[in-house]
Scaffold this motif. Structure first.
Motif, PDB file in Angstrom:
ATOM      1  N   VAL A  58       7.309  -6.486   2.802  1.00 55.86           N
ATOM      2  CA  VAL A  58       6.210  -7.311   3.286  1.00 55.86           C
ATOM      3  C   VAL A  58       5.135  -7.459   2.224  1.00 55.86           C
ATOM      4  O   VAL A  58       5.010  -6.642   1.310  1.00 55.86           O
ATOM      5  N   LYS A  59       4.352  -8.533   2.388  1.00 53.18           N
ATOM      6  CA  LYS A  59       3.192  -8.784   1.527  1.00 53.18           C
ATOM      7  C   LYS A  59       1.958  -8.896   2.410  1.00 53.18           C
ATOM      8  O   LYS A  59       1.998  -9.505   3.475  1.00 53.18           O
ATOM      9  N   SER A  60       0.891  -8.302   1.956  1.00 51.47           N
ATOM     10  CA  SER A  60      -0.373  -8.397   2.669  1.00 51.47           C
ATOM     11  C   SER A  60      -0.871  -9.842   2.667  1.00 51.47           C
ATOM     12  O   SER A  60      -0.780 -10.540   1.649  1.00 51.47           O
ATOM     13  N   ILE A  61      -1.380 -10.297   3.798  1.00 50.00           N
ATOM     14  CA  ILE A  61      -1.963 -11.638   3.856  1.00 50.00           C
ATOM     15  C   ILE A  61      -3.293 -11.703   3.109  1.00 50.00           C
ATOM     16  O   ILE A  61      -3.547 -12.655   2.364  1.00 50.00           O
ATOM     17  N   PRO A  62      -4.166 -10.692   3.239  1.00 50.18           N
ATOM     18  CA  PRO A  62      -5.469 -10.784   2.560  1.00 50.18           C
ATOM     19  C   PRO A  62      -5.411 -10.684   1.042  1.00 50.18           C
ATOM     20  O   PRO A  62      -6.271 -11.237   0.353  1.00 50.18           O
ATOM     21  N   ASP A  63      -4.406  -9.966   0.471  1.00 55.19           N
ATOM     22  CA  ASP A  63      -4.391  -9.785  -0.981  1.00 55.19           C
ATOM     23  C   ASP A  63      -2.960  -9.634  -1.488  1.00 55.19           C
ATOM     24  O   ASP A  63      -2.004  -9.752  -0.724  1.00 55.19           O
ATOM     25  N   ASP A  64      -2.820  -9.388  -2.786  1.00 51.87           N
ATOM     26  CA  ASP A  64      -1.503  -9.276  -3.422  1.00 51.87           C
ATOM     27  C   ASP A  64      -1.041  -7.823  -3.400  1.00 51.87           C
ATOM     28  O   ASP A  64      -1.020  -7.137  -4.417  1.00 51.87           O
ATOM     29  N   HIS A  65      -0.652  -7.388  -2.227  1.00 52.73           N
ATOM     30  CA  HIS A  65      -0.255  -6.013  -1.965  1.00 52.73           C
ATOM     31  C   HIS A  65       1.101  -6.069  -1.276  1.00 52.73           C
ATOM     32  O   HIS A  65       1.252  -6.674  -0.221  1.00 52.73           O
ATOM     33  N   TYR A  66       2.102  -5.458  -1.908  1.00 52.31           N
ATOM     34  CA  TYR A  66       3.480  -5.521  -1.423  1.00 52.31           C
ATOM     35  C   TYR A  66       3.940  -4.121  -1.028  1.00 52.31           C
ATOM     36  O   TYR A  66       3.647  -3.143  -1.725  1.00 52.31           O
ATOM     37  N   ARG A  67       4.699  -4.042   0.080  1.00 49.78           N
ATOM     38  CA  ARG A  67       5.233  -2.744   0.495  1.00 49.78           C
ATOM     39  C   ARG A  67       6.625  -2.895   1.097  1.00 49.78           C
ATOM     40  O   ARG A  67       6.935  -3.884   1.766  1.00 49.78           O
ATOM     41  N   LEU A  68       7.445  -1.877   0.830  1.00 49.42           N
ATOM     42  CA  LEU A  68       8.689  -1.704   1.558  1.00 49.42           C
ATOM     43  C   LEU A  68       8.406  -0.641   2.604  1.00 49.42           C
ATOM     44  O   LEU A  68       8.037   0.492   2.268  1.00 49.42           O
ATOM     45  N   ILE A  69       8.555  -1.025   3.872  1.00 48.91           N
ATOM     46  CA  ILE A  69       8.237  -0.119   4.974  1.00 48.91           C
ATOM     47  C   ILE A  69       9.449   0.020   5.881  1.00 48.91           C
ATOM     48  O   ILE A  69      10.341  -0.835   5.886  1.00 48.91           O
ATOM     49  N   THR A  70       9.484   1.088   6.644  1.00 46.25           N
ATOM     50  CA  THR A  70      10.568   1.256   7.600  1.00 46.25           C
ATOM     51  C   THR A  70      10.363   0.282   8.756  1.00 46.25           C
ATOM     52  O   THR A  70       9.232   0.036   9.192  1.00 46.25           O
ATOM     53  N   ASP A  71      11.451  -0.306   9.227  1.00 46.76           N
ATOM     54  CA  ASP A  71      11.392  -1.264  10.335  1.00 46.76           C
ATOM     55  C   ASP A  71      11.505  -0.486  11.641  1.00 46.76           C
ATOM     56  O   ASP A  71      12.567  -0.408  12.256  1.00 46.76           O
ATOM     57  N   SER A  72      10.407   0.111  12.039  1.00 43.31           N
ATOM     58  CA  SER A  72      10.377   0.975  13.209  1.00 43.31           C
ATOM     59  C   SER A  72       9.054   0.784  13.940  1.00 43.31           C
ATOM     60  O   SER A  72       8.107   0.219  13.380  1.00 43.31           O
ATOM     61  N   PRO A  73       8.974   1.220  15.188  1.00 42.82           N
ATOM     62  CA  PRO A  73       7.719   1.065  15.942  1.00 42.82           C
ATOM     63  C   PRO A  73       6.532   1.723  15.251  1.00 42.82           C
ATOM     64  O   PRO A  73       5.399   1.242  15.354  1.00 42.82           O
ATOM     65  N   VAL A  74       6.780   2.813  14.546  1.00 36.82           N
ATOM     66  CA  VAL A  74       5.733   3.480  13.762  1.00 36.82           C
ATOM     67  C   VAL A  74       6.191   3.482  12.305  1.00 36.82           C
ATOM     68  O   VAL A  74       6.837   4.424  11.842  1.00 36.82           O
ATOM     69  N   PRO A  75       5.891   2.431  11.569  1.00 35.29           N
ATOM     70  CA  PRO A  75       6.448   2.287  10.215  1.00 35.29           C
ATOM     71  C   PRO A  75       5.851   3.273   9.213  1.00 35.29           C
ATOM     72  O   PRO A  75       4.715   3.725   9.346  1.00 35.29           O
ATOM     73  N   GLU A  76       6.658   3.544   8.197  1.00 39.15           N
ATOM     74  CA  GLU A  76       6.267   4.414   7.085  1.00 39.15           C
ATOM     75  C   GLU A  76       6.485   3.651   5.789  1.00 39.15           C
ATOM     76  O   GLU A  76       7.480   2.945   5.633  1.00 39.15           O
ATOM     77  N   THR A  77       5.576   3.777   4.852  1.00 40.38           N
ATOM     78  CA  THR A  77       5.705   3.135   3.543  1.00 40.38           C
ATOM     79  C   THR A  77       6.633   3.968   2.656  1.00 40.38           C
ATOM     80  O   THR A  77       6.470   5.181   2.545  1.00 40.38           O
ATOM     81  N   VAL A  78       7.607   3.297   2.023  1.00 43.44           N
ATOM     82  CA  VAL A  78       8.476   3.992   1.068  1.00 43.44           C
ATOM     83  C   VAL A  78       8.293   3.456  -0.356  1.00 43.44           C
ATOM     84  O   VAL A  78       8.721   4.093  -1.317  1.00 43.44           O
ATOM     85  N   TYR A  79       7.667   2.294  -0.485  1.00 48.01           N
ATOM     86  CA  TYR A  79       7.332   1.760  -1.811  1.00 48.01           C
ATOM     87  C   TYR A  79       6.117   0.853  -1.662  1.00 48.01           C
ATOM     88  O   TYR A  79       5.983   0.125  -0.668  1.00 48.01           O
ATOM     89  N   ALA A  80       5.230   0.884  -2.650  1.00 46.50           N
ATOM     90  CA  ALA A  80       4.034   0.048  -2.608  1.00 46.50           C
ATOM     91  C   ALA A  80       3.627  -0.355  -4.012  1.00 46.50           C
ATOM     92  O   ALA A  80       3.703   0.439  -4.947  1.00 46.50           O
ATOM     93  N   VAL A  81       3.189  -1.605  -4.151  1.00 46.97           N
ATOM     94  CA  VAL A  81       2.616  -2.083  -5.408  1.00 46.97           C
ATOM     95  C   VAL A  81       1.527  -3.089  -5.064  1.00 46.97           C
ATOM     96  O   VAL A  81       1.708  -3.939  -4.193  1.00 46.97           O
ATOM     97  N   ARG A  82       0.407  -2.960  -5.724  1.00 39.73           N
ATOM     98  CA  ARG A  82      -0.738  -3.840  -5.460  1.00 39.73           C
ATOM     99  C   ARG A  82      -1.242  -4.431  -6.768  1.00 39.73           C
ATOM    100  O   ARG A  82      -1.329  -3.733  -7.781  1.00 39.73           O
TER     101      ARG A  82
END
Length: 210
Positions: A58-82
């Motif tokens: 996913v990419k943040s709508i407000p800024d250039d922030h990208y994350r790979l998160i778990t597709d679960s009801p309570v997601p966890e970040t496994v990779y992030a780059v901003r």
């Protein structure tokens, strides 16, 4: 014709980034991820990367922030780059800076994050004229940039340079080989002096600049 140029800022050494402490603890990671998602995200397609089952890129709508998160009801970040963008690094050129790069070390996510930092780097290189690293880096961050320098030196069509911002005219020096980088420029660029090591740059370019 747009210039394809990436600049890597060789920074002041730091032991550990604050975001690493936040994201490495699962409870804090989940809280941090929830706040990130609540601000608004959209699914993002990264060429040559297939998002594994059970994850969302996913990419943040407000800024250039990208994350790979778990597709679960309570997601966890496994990779992030901003990213942030600047106009003050090179005259008449816009630069982007990776102010946050993080990936999990948990074994169950290794298959999902394997190779992702390099894929994102190459994506930014192809889509932005200039890419600049942040002014402070951990040891792991240094190793990543060394890997990308090795990749660029050994890949046809890329040039690597040193840009010394401690001098007024910011001279560019062409790097002839990996041995040239490691024996001459690595310690020149990284170090513990804030006054100089936040201004010495390494340049990866698709254009011949010398």
């Amino acid at each position: 014709m747009r210039s394809h140029l990436a600049i890597i800022q060789m920074p002041y050494n730091i032991p550990e980034a604050d975001f690493d402490r936040k994201l490495s603890v699962i409870k804090k990671n989940i809280e941090h991820t929830g706040a990130f998602v609540e601000k608004g995200v959209v699914d993002f397609v990264l060429p040559v990367y297939t998002v594994p089952y059970g994850y969302r890129l996913v990419k943040s709508i407000p800024d250039d922030h990208y994350r790979l998160i778990t597709d679960s009801p309570v997601p966890e970040t496994v990779y992030a780059v901003r990213l942030v963008f600047r106009d003050d690094i090179i005259a008449t050129r816009r630069t982007c800076t990776q102010i946050m790069v993080w990936r999990t070390i948990h074994a169950q996510h290794e298959h999902a994050v394997y190779g992702l930092p390099q894929i994102f780097f190459q994506h930014f290189l192809e889509n932005y004229s200039i890419v600049v690293s942040d002014e402070q880096q951990t040891r792991e961050g240094r190793r990543f940039w060394e890997k990308m320098i090795s990749w660029a030196i050994s890949t046809p069509g890329y040039q690597v340079y040193v840009s010394d911002g401690t001098q007024q005219d910011r001279p560019l020096t062409f790097m002839t080989s990996w041995d040239d980088f490691y024996s001459t420029w690595a310690n020149f660029c990284w170090g513990d002096d804030k006054d100089c090591h936040t201004h010495r740059l390494l340049v990866i370019s698709k254009d011949i600049l010398h």
